[in-house]
Design a protein around this motif. Structure first.
Motif, PDB file in Angstrom:
ATOM      1  N   VAL A  22      28.385  51.028  72.287  1.00 25.06           N
ATOM      2  CA  VAL A  22      28.912  49.709  72.639  1.00 25.06           C
ATOM      3  C   VAL A  22      28.912  49.503  74.156  1.00 25.06           C
ATOM      4  N   SER A  23      29.299  50.519  74.903  1.00 28.52           N
ATOM      5  CA  SER A  23      29.329  50.383  76.363  1.00 28.52           C
ATOM      6  C   SER A  23      27.923  50.197  76.925  1.00 28.52           C
ATOM      7  N   MET A  24      26.931  50.817  76.287  1.00 25.34           N
ATOM      8  CA  MET A  24      25.547  50.610  76.704  1.00 25.34           C
ATOM      9  C   MET A  24      25.154  49.153  76.594  1.00 25.34           C
ATOM     10  N   VAL A  25      25.499  48.544  75.460  1.00 24.56           N
ATOM     11  CA  VAL A  25      25.163  47.140  75.244  1.00 24.56           C
ATOM     12  C   VAL A  25      25.798  46.266  76.312  1.00 24.56           C
ATOM     13  N   GLU A  26      27.014  46.579  76.688  1.00 21.07           N
ATOM     14  CA  GLU A  26      27.686  45.802  77.730  1.00 21.07           C
ATOM     15  C   GLU A  26      26.979  45.952  79.069  1.00 21.07           C
ATOM     16  N   ASP A  27      26.488  47.156  79.348  1.00 24.79           N
ATOM     17  CA  ASP A  27      25.683  47.360  80.551  1.00 24.79           C
ATOM     18  C   ASP A  27      24.371  46.589  80.462  1.00 24.79           C
ATOM     19  N   PHE A  28      23.739  46.633  79.292  1.00 22.39           N
ATOM     20  CA  PHE A  28      22.474  45.913  79.109  1.00 22.39           C
ATOM     21  C   PHE A  28      22.647  44.436  79.458  1.00 22.39           C
ATOM     22  N   SER A  29      23.725  43.846  78.948  1.00 15.89           N
ATOM     23  CA  SER A  29      23.984  42.431  79.184  1.00 15.89           C
ATOM     24  C   SER A  29      24.191  42.150  80.663  1.00 15.89           C
ATOM     25  N   GLU A  30      24.900  43.047  81.329  1.00 10.47           N
ATOM     26  CA  GLU A  30      25.220  42.840  82.744  1.00 10.47           C
ATOM     27  C   GLU A  30      23.996  42.948  83.649  1.00 10.47           C
ATOM     28  N   ILE A  31      23.125  43.932  83.385  1.00  6.93           N
ATOM     29  CA  ILE A  31      22.028  44.203  84.325  1.00  6.93           C
ATOM     30  C   ILE A  31      20.721  43.519  83.940  1.00  6.93           C
ATOM     31  N   GLY A  32      20.666  42.894  82.753  1.00  7.86           N
ATOM     32  CA  GLY A  32      19.488  42.106  82.413  1.00  7.86           C
ATOM     33  C   GLY A  32      18.492  42.734  81.465  1.00  7.86           C
ATOM     34  N   VAL A  33      18.877  43.788  80.741  1.00  9.99           N
ATOM     35  CA  VAL A  33      18.011  44.314  79.681  1.00  9.99           C
ATOM     36  C   VAL A  33      17.878  43.233  78.614  1.00  9.99           C
ATOM     37  N   LYS A  34      16.661  42.939  78.208  1.00  8.45           N
ATOM     38  CA  LYS A  34      16.422  41.829  77.292  1.00  8.45           C
ATOM     39  C   LYS A  34      16.435  42.227  75.824  1.00  8.45           C
ATOM     40  N   SER A  35      15.945  43.422  75.524  1.00  2.79           N
ATOM     41  CA  SER A  35      15.819  43.796  74.113  1.00  2.79           C
ATOM     42  C   SER A  35      16.097  45.276  73.906  1.00  2.79           C
ATOM     43  N   VAL A  36      16.563  45.601  72.695  1.00  5.94           N
ATOM     44  CA  VAL A  36      16.901  46.977  72.324  1.00  5.94           C
ATOM     45  C   VAL A  36      16.360  47.244  70.934  1.00  5.94           C
ATOM     46  N   LEU A  37      15.654  48.355  70.786  1.00  3.82           N
ATOM     47  CA  LEU A  37      15.184  48.797  69.474  1.00  3.82           C
ATOM     48  C   LEU A  37      15.911  50.068  69.087  1.00  3.82           C
ATOM     49  N   LEU A  38      16.554  50.037  67.929  1.00  2.00           N
ATOM     50  CA  LEU A  38      17.199  51.229  67.390  1.00  2.00           C
ATOM     51  C   LEU A  38      16.179  51.953  66.529  1.00  2.00           C
ATOM     52  N   ALA A  39      15.768  53.120  66.983  1.00  2.00           N
ATOM     53  CA  ALA A  39      14.724  53.875  66.281  1.00  2.00           C
ATOM     54  C   ALA A  39      14.780  55.313  66.775  1.00  2.00           C
ATOM     55  N   GLY A  40      13.654  55.796  67.316  1.00  2.00           N
ATOM     56  CA  GLY A  40      13.642  57.069  68.019  1.00  2.00           C
ATOM     57  C   GLY A  40      13.578  58.312  67.176  1.00  2.00           C
ATOM     58  N   GLU A  41      14.445  59.289  67.513  1.00  2.00           N
ATOM     59  CA  GLU A  41      14.356  60.632  66.937  1.00  2.00           C
ATOM     60  C   GLU A  41      14.610  60.693  65.437  1.00  2.00           C
ATOM     61  N   GLY A  42      15.574  59.925  64.968  1.00  2.00           N
ATOM     62  CA  GLY A  42      15.998  60.041  63.574  1.00  2.00           C
ATOM     63  C   GLY A  42      16.181  58.683  62.929  1.00  2.00           C
ATOM     64  N   GLU A  43      16.908  58.664  61.826  1.00  2.00           N
ATOM     65  CA  GLU A  43      17.174  57.420  61.113  1.00  2.00           C
ATOM     66  C   GLU A  43      18.398  56.739  61.729  1.00  2.00           C
ATOM     67  N   PRO A  44      18.227  55.585  62.369  1.00  2.00           N
ATOM     68  CA  PRO A  44      19.354  54.956  63.092  1.00  2.00           C
ATOM     69  C   PRO A  44      20.530  54.584  62.213  1.00  2.00           C
TER      70      PRO A  44
END
Length: 352
Positions: free
Chosen positions: A65-87
């Motif tokens: 959740v804190s990551m998302v708040e940082d994303f909003s503040e600094i201008g990250v436009k999109s997030v994909l939940l995927a990666g190493e395992g099953e999100p």
């Protein structure tokens, strides 16, 4: 249905950020891929992080959740939940997606759909831009052979995708739902049937793409395997109509990973977060601390991404990594193609 753009770079839509980067300014990544879970309920033989050993690890809800708040503040436009395992193995993705929706951050998810129950879909679909479900086969026998999960995984995945489609319609959501298949040795003659399955489930599209080998994995696929599926590709594309699209990633298949760039310059635009809380530039360097930007258990995403260490790692990769040895069609490939063209000094550039 608007056209889905899955090949090439979308950086043309973010020229202001590209220009900041070109001027040497520190930028927030436009896109972040997050691994909420390192563990997975399946052991697909084509998994690109198979070499990591699938060690179970979850990012905490607080960090997500804190990551998302940082994303909003600094201008990250999109997030994909995927990666190493099953999100969806991490229940923390639910509050994360809800918070992102409140803050206007675009969210998406890649899932095998087995754990994405109707209850979870009802919670998260309103906050997603798209959800893509992995089906490597159209029938239980072949699915089980490739996915290597529980004996009821195929039916559970089918039921959960059907439920997601129903919930989308019931709530009038704008989320795009799709099924993805990767062409491999076991399923190259199952393309048409998997496309038919996708259409029968009511999703918006089916996409088939080329396998990309990580240098640390043993499993591999011949580069010309797609030629044995050409007749099926053609028939599958005929399934497209106003409500359903079949997308064969032809460029991905028919063109080798020819790199017009000599250096990896696209690192600042895409960042990846693993379930252990460490941030990396790309999958090529997962679990190699020499290339970690930082640890979310020690610092915030904002602090890490704008840190001197993150800048140093990105510049070191640009100056020292031999891109010819990177995995083919890596996550940064199209971005690198674009920014290399932007940075390349051209004669007579005003004669457009």
């Amino acid at each position: 249905m608007a056209e889905l753009f899955l090949d090439g770079s979308k950086l043309i839509n973010h020229i202001s950020t590209v220009n900041k980067w070109k001027r040497g300014e520190r930028i927030a990544p436009i896109h972040v891929e997050v691994s909420p879970s390192a563990g997975c309920n399946q052991r697909c033989n084509l998994c690109y992080v198979d070499y990591l050993g699938h060690k179970s690890k979850l990012l905490s809800e607080k960090i997500l959740v804190s990551m998302v708040e940082d994303f909003s503040e600094i201008g990250v436009k999109s997030v994909l939940l995927a990666g190493e395992g099953e999100p969806t193995a991490n229940p923390g993705v639910v509050p994360m997606i809800k918070r992102a929706h409140e803050l206007g951050v675009d969210m998406a998810i890649n899932s095998n759909a087995v754990l994405m129950t109707p209850e979870m879909s009802r919670e998260i679909l309103p906050g997603l831009t798209w959800a893509r479900f992995t089906f490597q086969a159209s029938n239980k026998a072949l699915y089980d052979k490739i996915h290597l999960g529980g004996r009821n995984d195929f039916s559970r995945a089918i039921n959960n995708v059907e439920a997601a489609v129903k919930i989308k319609k019931e709530l009038g959501l704008n989320v795009t739902l799709g099924i993805q298949q990767i062409l491999i040795n076991e399923n190259y003659r199952d393309v048409l049937e998997t496309a038919k399955l996708a259409k029968s489930l009511g999703v918006d599209y089916y996409v088939v793409k080329r396998f990309s080998k990580h240098p640390n994995n043993d499993y591999d696929v011949p580069v010309d395997l797609y030629k044995q599926s050409l007749d099926l590709f053609d028939e599958a594309e005929k399934l497209s109509d106003d409500n359903f699209k079949v997308l064969v990633r032809w460029k991905n298949f028919t063109k080798d990973c020819d790199r017009n760039y000599k250096r990896c310059m696209g690192i600042p635009f895409i960042t990846q977060v693993l379930a252990d809380g460490k941030i990396y530039p790309c999958s090529q360097f997962f679990k190699d601390d020499r290339f970690s930007f930082g640890d979310l258990h020690k610092s915030s995403f904002k602090e890490i991404i704008f840190s001197d260490k993150a800048q140093e790692v990105a510049k070191r990769i640009e100056n020292t990594v031999d891109v010819s040895k990177c995995m083919s069609f890596c996550r940064h490939h199209n971005t690198n193609m674009f920014v290399w063209d932007v940075m390349e000094d051209k004669k007579h550039k005003n004669f457009i």
